[in-house]
Design a protein around this motif. Structure first.
Motif, PDB file in Angstrom:
ATOM      1  N   SER A  77      -6.041   1.334  -0.193  1.00 55.49           N
ATOM      2  CA  SER A  77      -7.040   0.500   0.480  1.00 55.49           C
ATOM      3  C   SER A  77      -6.516  -0.913   0.711  1.00 55.49           C
ATOM      4  CB  SER A  77      -8.329   0.440  -0.350  1.00 55.49           C
ATOM      5  OG  SER A  77      -8.927   1.701  -0.433  1.00 55.49           O
ATOM      6  N   SER A  81      -5.649  -2.611   4.293  1.00 59.75           N
ATOM      7  CA  SER A  81      -6.338  -3.836   4.718  1.00 59.75           C
ATOM      8  C   SER A  81      -5.345  -4.944   5.050  1.00 59.75           C
ATOM      9  CB  SER A  81      -7.324  -4.307   3.636  1.00 59.75           C
ATOM     10  OG  SER A  81      -6.647  -4.748   2.480  1.00 59.75           O
ATOM     11  N   ASN A  85      -5.122  -6.577   8.724  1.00 60.10           N
ATOM     12  CA  ASN A  85      -5.253  -8.034   8.830  1.00 60.10           C
ATOM     13  C   ASN A  85      -4.074  -8.614   9.611  1.00 60.10           C
ATOM     14  OD1 ASN A  85      -6.901 -10.415   7.733  1.00 60.10           O
ATOM     15  ND2 ASN A  85      -4.833 -10.992   7.177  1.00 60.10           N
ATOM     16  N   GLU A  91     -12.022  -7.755  10.906  1.00 56.69           N
ATOM     17  CA  GLU A  91     -13.282  -7.216  10.393  1.00 56.69           C
ATOM     18  C   GLU A  91     -13.066  -5.876   9.707  1.00 56.69           C
ATOM     19  OE1 GLU A  91     -16.144  -8.757  10.118  1.00 56.69           O
ATOM     20  OE2 GLU A  91     -15.121 -10.500  10.958  1.00 56.69           O
ATOM     21  N   GLU A  92     -12.243  -5.026  10.315  1.00 54.83           N
ATOM     22  CA  GLU A  92     -11.947  -3.721   9.718  1.00 54.83           C
ATOM     23  C   GLU A  92     -11.209  -3.903   8.391  1.00 54.83           C
ATOM     24  OE1 GLU A  92      -9.822   0.536  10.935  1.00 54.83           O
ATOM     25  OE2 GLU A  92      -9.941  -1.101  12.407  1.00 54.83           O
ATOM     26  N   LYS A  94     -11.344  -6.511   6.417  1.00 56.96           N
ATOM     27  CA  LYS A  94     -12.280  -7.062   5.435  1.00 56.96           C
ATOM     28  C   LYS A  94     -13.195  -5.982   4.885  1.00 56.96           C
ATOM     29  CE  LYS A  94     -15.772 -10.699   4.909  1.00 56.96           C
ATOM     30  NZ  LYS A  94     -16.580 -11.716   5.621  1.00 56.96           N
ATOM     31  N   SER A  95     -13.656  -5.089   5.753  1.00 51.25           N
ATOM     32  CA  SER A  95     -14.554  -4.017   5.331  1.00 51.25           C
ATOM     33  C   SER A  95     -13.884  -3.094   4.317  1.00 51.25           C
ATOM     34  CB  SER A  95     -15.004  -3.215   6.553  1.00 51.25           C
ATOM     35  OG  SER A  95     -15.771  -2.095   6.156  1.00 51.25           O
ATOM     36  N   ILE A  96     -12.640  -2.694   4.601  1.00 44.34           N
ATOM     37  CA  ILE A  96     -11.910  -1.806   3.697  1.00 44.34           C
ATOM     38  C   ILE A  96     -11.640  -2.508   2.371  1.00 44.34           C
ATOM     39  CG2 ILE A  96      -9.672  -0.667   3.344  1.00 44.34           C
ATOM     40  CD1 ILE A  96      -9.688  -0.090   6.380  1.00 44.34           C
ATOM     41  N   GLU A  98     -13.340  -4.973   0.986  1.00 47.37           N
ATOM     42  CA  GLU A  98     -14.574  -5.165   0.219  1.00 47.37           C
ATOM     43  C   GLU A  98     -15.029  -3.872  -0.450  1.00 47.37           C
ATOM     44  OE1 GLU A  98     -17.258  -6.925   3.015  1.00 47.37           O
ATOM     45  OE2 GLU A  98     -16.528  -8.973   2.604  1.00 47.37           O
ATOM     46  N   LYS A  99     -14.826  -2.733   0.220  1.00 43.83           N
ATOM     47  CA  LYS A  99     -15.171  -1.441  -0.391  1.00 43.83           C
ATOM     48  C   LYS A  99     -14.307  -1.195  -1.626  1.00 43.83           C
ATOM     49  CE  LYS A  99     -16.820   0.954   3.774  1.00 43.83           C
ATOM     50  NZ  LYS A  99     -16.499   1.992   4.793  1.00 43.83           N
ATOM     51  N   GLU A 102     -15.469  -3.456  -4.446  1.00 43.00           N
ATOM     52  CA  GLU A 102     -16.686  -2.957  -5.090  1.00 43.00           C
ATOM     53  C   GLU A 102     -16.370  -1.806  -6.033  1.00 43.00           C
ATOM     54  OE1 GLU A 102     -19.863  -4.070  -5.130  1.00 43.00           O
ATOM     55  OE2 GLU A 102     -18.927  -5.791  -4.129  1.00 43.00           O
TER      56      GLU A 102
END
Length: 244
Positions: A77, A81, A85, A91-92, A94-96, A98-99, A102
């Motif tokens: 991941s 990312s 980047n 945005e893609e 950042k989404s990966i 952040e997942k 978490e």
């Protein structure tokens, strides 16, 4: 039998990868996939080889395959990312990221793994640098603080935090951050240089010179300190001449 052969091929491939024998390693990982087309580990190393060779499109596909087989593969991941980047898909990316972040928060083991924490710290630092470049200082400050919390050994990030405070007009807070860093890391010269620059930039030339002279005593050969002291002395002499 095939399982033993798969493990042996994977182990040999990793050994070759670590020795930077990428072509030989690639062949072994491809053999692993012939035995087990769902091997997330094989895809992960293949993705890394493509990344190292600059074949980013193929690297993205490989890391996506890893996540298809193992959605909780944190390293894949983060690697994915970073590439997204780099190619502008912020945005893609950042989404990966952040997942993955978490997932690590939910896994106690992940939180205690310094290797993983440093990887996340580096990513937060990278995002912070991007925000700082575009003068989005509040977001930069948030990301720098996250990076610092995850990797306390990264002292440079604390200098960046001070720079953000300075850019936002909070000079006293910036000085406070650097003074704290200086007191905790007595031999960390960049903190003293940065503190001197803050003093100098705010017109406190004597404080700046004192800071730089103190740092120069610890690192007599530091050319950057010598340059700043010379420039500040010249500026002082020019000001005195103009007064006379």
């Amino acid at each position: 039998m095939e399982n033993k052969r798969e493990k042996k091929l994977l182990a040999d491939g990793v050994e070759l990868f670590n020795k930077n024998s990428l072509s030989k390693a690639m062949k072994l990982f491809e053999e692993v996939l012939d035995i087990n087309p769902k091997s997330a580990d094989a895809y992960f190393y293949i993705g890394n080889i493509f990344h190292i060779k600059g074949q980013l499109g193929k690297a993205v596909k490989a890391f996506n395959k890893v996540l298809e087989e193992n959605p909780n593969h944190t390293d894949a991941s983060i690697s994915l990312s970073v590439i997204l980047n780099d190619i502008g898909k912020y945005e893609e990316a950042k989404s990966i990221f952040e997942k993955a972040n978490e997932h690590v928060k939910k896994e106690k083991k992940g939180l205690e793994d310094p290797h993983i924490n440093i990887k996340f710290a580096n990513k937060h630092y990278e995002i912070a640098e991007m925000y700082f470049t575009y003068a989005r200082y509040d977001e930069a400050l948030y990301e720098y603080n996250k990076a610092s919390a995850l990797d306390e050994s990264n002292l440079e990030v604390r200098i960046k935090i001070a720079k953000v405070y300075s850019k936002k007009g909070f000079l006293s807070k910036a000085i406070e951050v650097l003074k704290k860093l200086k007191s905790e890391q007595l031999n960390y010269i960049p903190a003293r240089i940065a503190l001197g620059l803050l003093y100098y930039g705010s017109g406190n030339v004597i404080e700046a010179q004192t800071e730089w002279q103190s740092a120069l005593q610890k690192d007599p050969g530091n050319e950057e300190l010598q340059m700043y002291l010379k420039l500040s002395n010249n500026a002082t002499e020019t000001n005195l001449t103009s007064i006379q």
